[in-house]
Design a protein around this motif. Structure first.
Motif, mmCIF file in Angstrom:
data_model
loop_
_atom_site.group_PDB
_atom_site.id
_atom_site.type_symbol
_atom_site.label_atom_id
_atom_site.label_comp_id
_atom_site.label_asym_id
_atom_site.label_seq_id
_atom_site.Cartn_x
_atom_site.Cartn_y
_atom_site.Cartn_z
ATOM 1 N N UNK A 47 0.796 -1.243 -0.117
ATOM 2 C CA UNK A 47 -0.192 0.170 -0.042
ATOM 3 C C UNK A 47 0.869 1.181 0.131
ATOM 4 N N UNK A 48 2.229 1.200 -0.363
ATOM 5 C CA UNK A 48 2.997 2.193 -0.339
ATOM 6 C C UNK A 48 3.908 2.754 0.913
ATOM 7 N N UNK A 49 3.754 2.157 1.888
ATOM 8 C CA UNK A 49 4.658 2.374 3.116
ATOM 9 C C UNK A 49 5.588 1.256 3.481
ATOM 10 N N UNK A 50 6.694 1.425 2.760
ATOM 11 C CA UNK A 50 7.708 0.209 2.879
ATOM 12 C C UNK A 50 8.292 0.043 4.278
ATOM 13 N N UNK A 51 9.001 -1.012 4.400
ATOM 14 C CA UNK A 51 10.090 -0.840 5.660
ATOM 15 C C UNK A 51 9.385 -0.410 6.981
ATOM 16 N N UNK A 52 8.049 -0.835 7.431
ATOM 17 C CA UNK A 52 7.553 -0.775 8.585
ATOM 18 C C UNK A 52 7.274 -1.935 9.401
ATOM 19 N N UNK A 53 8.143 -2.294 10.319
ATOM 20 C CA UNK A 53 8.001 -3.809 10.986
ATOM 21 C C UNK A 53 7.170 -3.509 12.032
ATOM 22 N N UNK A 54 6.527 -4.787 12.094
ATOM 23 C CA UNK A 54 5.233 -5.153 13.170
ATOM 24 C C UNK A 54 5.459 -6.287 13.580
ATOM 25 N N UNK A 55 4.593 -6.423 14.693
ATOM 26 C CA UNK A 55 4.439 -7.921 15.209
ATOM 27 C C UNK A 55 3.065 -8.354 15.708
ATOM 28 N N UNK A 56 2.461 -9.319 15.717
ATOM 29 C CA UNK A 56 1.135 -9.358 15.976
ATOM 30 C C UNK A 56 0.676 -11.044 16.273
ATOM 31 N N UNK A 57 -0.425 -11.087 16.962
ATOM 32 C CA UNK A 57 -0.880 -12.591 17.072
ATOM 33 C C UNK A 57 -2.435 -12.370 17.221
ATOM 34 N N UNK A 58 -3.007 -13.652 16.946
ATOM 35 C CA UNK A 58 -4.252 -13.553 16.735
ATOM 36 C C UNK A 58 -5.045 -14.758 17.472
ATOM 37 N N UNK A 59 -5.834 -14.570 18.353
ATOM 38 C CA UNK A 59 -6.543 -15.585 19.180
ATOM 39 C C UNK A 59 -7.668 -16.290 18.615
ATOM 40 N N UNK A 60 -7.740 -17.625 18.517
ATOM 41 C CA UNK A 60 -8.584 -18.325 17.760
ATOM 42 C C UNK A 60 -9.779 -18.621 18.467
ATOM 43 N N UNK A 61 -11.131 -17.528 18.429
ATOM 44 C CA UNK A 61 -11.988 -17.498 19.484
ATOM 45 C C UNK A 61 -12.788 -18.911 19.402
ATOM 46 N N UNK A 62 -13.074 -19.550 18.096
ATOM 47 C CA UNK A 62 -13.915 -20.863 18.035
ATOM 48 C C UNK A 62 -13.177 -21.916 18.719
ATOM 49 N N UNK A 63 -11.889 -21.908 18.601
ATOM 50 C CA UNK A 63 -11.127 -23.002 19.250
ATOM 51 C C UNK A 63 -10.895 -22.938 20.726
ATOM 52 N N UNK A 64 -10.873 -21.444 21.102
ATOM 53 C CA UNK A 64 -10.932 -21.340 22.506
ATOM 54 C C UNK A 64 -12.201 -21.802 23.282
ATOM 55 N N UNK A 65 -13.295 -21.352 22.472
ATOM 56 C CA UNK A 65 -14.724 -21.909 22.960
ATOM 57 C C UNK A 65 -14.720 -23.028 23.237
ATOM 58 N N UNK A 66 -14.211 -23.996 22.278
ATOM 59 C CA UNK A 66 -14.292 -25.632 22.298
ATOM 60 C C UNK A 66 -13.426 -26.163 23.518
ATOM 61 N N UNK A 67 -12.149 -25.331 23.601
ATOM 62 C CA UNK A 67 -11.416 -26.065 24.578
ATOM 63 C C UNK A 67 -12.078 -25.517 26.129
ATOM 64 N N UNK A 68 -12.476 -24.393 26.130
ATOM 65 C CA UNK A 68 -12.974 -24.127 27.557
ATOM 66 C C UNK A 68 -14.390 -25.024 27.754
ATOM 67 N N UNK A 69 -14.948 -25.276 27.015
ATOM 68 C CA UNK A 69 -16.193 -26.381 26.840
ATOM 69 C C UNK A 69 -15.898 -27.635 27.420
ATOM 70 N N UNK A 70 -14.653 -28.106 26.632
ATOM 71 C CA UNK A 70 -14.346 -29.545 26.871
ATOM 72 C C UNK A 70 -13.568 -29.600 28.388
ATOM 73 N N UNK A 71 -13.089 -28.412 28.869
ATOM 74 C CA UNK A 71 -12.450 -28.578 30.068
ATOM 75 C C UNK A 71 -13.398 -28.115 31.269
ATOM 76 N N UNK A 72 -14.564 -27.624 30.724
ATOM 77 C CA UNK A 72 -15.500 -27.225 31.650
ATOM 78 C C UNK A 72 -15.163 -26.029 32.673
#
Lengths: 454, 454
Positions: free
Chosen positions: B326-351
């Protein structure tokens, strides 16, 4: 690699950090009131089958639906899916589809975006949030009372003075009957809904254009000009509508609602602490209130802000057959919808946002790597005390770190140099007053920051 | 009127009250941790210009974009707009478009649905939420530390034991270099990413199919089988990658991150209350961790639940040129993404869901209209005490009102008859134990309900 100038589709919006913090404040305030009244949230998919959407919003509405292209071989066939146009039709679809799992009366709220391929203009977007609350499965007018109480409590929390206009579709039907035009209820409704905007002469012109006889228009005039208190208006109306069964039913419903509201504003029962903190409600019977949607069959509501020129900021009403099209007839419900975009503008104009919306409270600014390591440990401790904290990620020039705090309106900066590390402190700076003082980690907490803020 | 059988498009979901209460718990837990670290929320439109989306997700991704039909005359031309496919590309577009208004390093989170025209199957939906957090505009590895701390704190609050796998794209590039296949870094990455699923033999087969020489595959084997502590693995790796500049840079980054994490888990500074409440972090250097997306250039992360068989529930990494297109080079970043659907299932399974998610705490059940009016006043008082309260809207059969409370799992019912009204009380019933007692309005509050719940 082609470089693209970044842009978004017309009629859509990006919401930055400040706007989002304000929008979150609006939604969380409304949600917490809904929850106090036992409403529970649901969500429906952004896409619905076209068969669910088509024909529900009139011819004009059908044109404004955003259609999703079919994939693969069906790409050139008519779209099977479209984006949600409002929350009401998906709600009706949801209730019928899940009727065996639901407990009725079913109390739900829903806060999601909707999409309309409208021509974009000031204040009108192609994507915007709706915020709806409904009870379905009972005719009890206690639900109307609760919605009125919710309106009152929401705007009390916002600090916005409002008037709540109420009318009843049965009364409008009765009026159509007694002026001799029972088939023209919707035409009358649509025309008198514009009284505020276009004035009585133009309303009468429109009524004539819509085929009302001069006689009927003449008979309508005194009704549009009824005056006095709500009770006085109802008294006069009950004479005018005496011959109309549906009209008298509408009057009875309005009387019951006023009575329920009055009782719920009474002084406390016995020697209790019941005294209501709610401000007095401006509840006004407004016979010119009509609301365009044709599924309403009972009470209709609109809320206006008293101190800002703005259209209706909340509205709704009772419907008796919303779910009929999906095969579940005769299920009565009542609901209202809060207009988040307009509430946003009203709060802005009246400068009513709280000072402390979601944002960093304290930034650590450091002179070097050792100081940064020290700051990281302090930051962990402050976060455990619940204080939103940042550590400037690079031990760069102090000026740059302070400029960062300034530009993000972070109220406090904790400066860490060798001296501070040596005596286990930080130099706490109030970014508003410029005041500085040395504090230890034990001292540094929300209480201390609140004291230092003054 | 045609009656339609209500349904929703395949691959989409309705979320009912219980699911939504759980999803809200997940999102609000994650959001409150993001906020503690000074991240602020933004939202971008559901629709982006097709030019923003096309070519960003590979050929396969282009096919999975949902396209919006143009309206009017352009209906048969190629779609101009499509639905958001992830939150990363809109984020990059947002940063470039608003760069002059933003303060860098820019810390944002974003929780919105995305849409993919994937073939629906168990656990894979066409509409699902992503929950992303990123810092952009700094190369500081302190950001990696913060993301690791956020992961640790989020899962501590959920009560889910996790291991956090970390690797570095530069190390993977170094490995490709030293085994003599510098051009095949992505091929190696894609293949070894599957080690867990398909085993070493199939990985080697795939590597051969992707054109790696037998010699290179042989050289790769010891690297895939490095063992020992994270430090020991790095030690062995630094011998193997000694000749690769990029590889050694990757090792240095990993060492710095481990050091930052170790320091942030140290005992308190001086005599303070810094002691961390966080559980020990399982941070594991995993040289087989590759992650499919090709924009990562530094650290990469994945989080797995220890007590449930499930894929990655959180993942992310550092990128150095996301905004370049998009025209803005050399900008470093870092990020993470939480998977809500899977977290939902894990919380469910572990009650692991808390007992008290958003729901009505007390229902008033009444024997008649006078009792209902009395209950409405009590309800207003209880709501002022912050207790989510309902009044059953019709004074119908007591059995029906109790069944309503049962089916909604409302823990307390306050029964109002003539006797209760006469002595200014209600009969409070604990719906779990069946126990009943008379209480006054002064007595009836959260404390009393908590005591009575036991």
């Amino acid at each position: 690699m082609n470089i693209q100038k970044p842009s978004i589709p017309k009629g859509t919006r990006d919401f930055g950090a400040i706007e989002m913090a304000r929008r979150n404040y609006i939604f969380s305030t409304i949600r917490s009131v809904f929850a106090l009244y036992g409403f529970q949230q649901i969500e429906t998919p952004s896409m619905e089958n076209m068969s669910t959407l088509m024909g529900k919003y009139g011819e004009e509405g059908d044109k404004l639906l955003f259609r999703i292209q079919n994939s693969g071989e069906k790409a050139n066939e008519p779209a099977e899916k479209g984006l949600r146009y409002d929350l009401t039709v998906p709600f009706a679809r949801y209730v019928v589809q899940h009727k065996d799992e639901l407990t009725f009366p079913f109390r739900r709220y829903q806060i999601q975006p909707v999409w309309r391929a409208d021509r974009p203009q000031k204040g009108r977007y192609r994507e915007f949030y709706q915020c709806d609350v409904d009870v379905i499965g009972t005719k009890s007018l206690v639900c109307e009372l609760e919605l009125i109480q919710i309106v009152q409590e929401v705007y009390r929390r916002f600090g916005i003075r409002v008037s709540l206009h109420i009318n009843n579709r049965k009364v409008l039907a009765g009026i159509a009957e007694v002026i001799g035009e029972p088939e023209k209820m919707m035409d009358i409704t649509v025309a008198i809904d514009k009284l505020d905007k276009i004035g009585i002469e133009n309303v009468n012109k429109e009524l004539a254009e819509r085929g009302l006889s001069n006689d009927a228009i003449d008979k309508l005039q005194p009704i549009l000009h009824l005056s006095g208190s709500n009770e006085e208006k109802l008294e006069q109306l009950s004479v005018i509508l005496a011959e109309s069964e549906v009209g008298m039913k509408g009057i009875e419903e309005l009387r019951t609602i006023f009575e329920l509201v009055n009782n719920s504003q009474l002084p406390p029962l016995g020697a209790t602490t019941l005294h209501s903190k709610l401000s007095t409600l401006n509840l006004e019977l407004d016979l010119c209130l009509a609301r365009g949607l044709n599924y309403y069959t009972g009470a209709i509501f609109e809320v206006k802000a008293l101190d800002v020129e703005m259209g209706s900021i909340t509205g709704g009403g009772r419907y008796d057959n919303l779910t009929g099209i999906f095969g579940l007839p005769d299920v009565s419900g009542v609901g209202i919808s809060f207009g988040a975009d307009r509430i946003y503008d009203v709060l802005n104009e009246l400068n009513l946002y709280p000072d402390t919306l979601e944002q960093t409270r304290l930034l650590f600014a450091t002179f070097g790597e050792a100081e940064q390591a020290y700051a990281l440990q302090w930051a962990a401790a402050l976060r455990q005390k619940g204080i939103p904290t940042e550590v400037y990620p690079e031990p760069t020039k102090m000026k740059k770190q302070m400029a960062y705090a300034d530009s993000k309106h972070i109220p406090f900066v904790a400066i860490v140099g060798g001296d501070e590390m040596a005596n286990n402190t930080v130099m706490l700076k109030n970014m508003t007053t410029g005041e500085q003082k040395q504090v230890t980690l034990e001292e540094l907490g929300n209480d201390e920051l609140n004291r230092f803020a003054k």
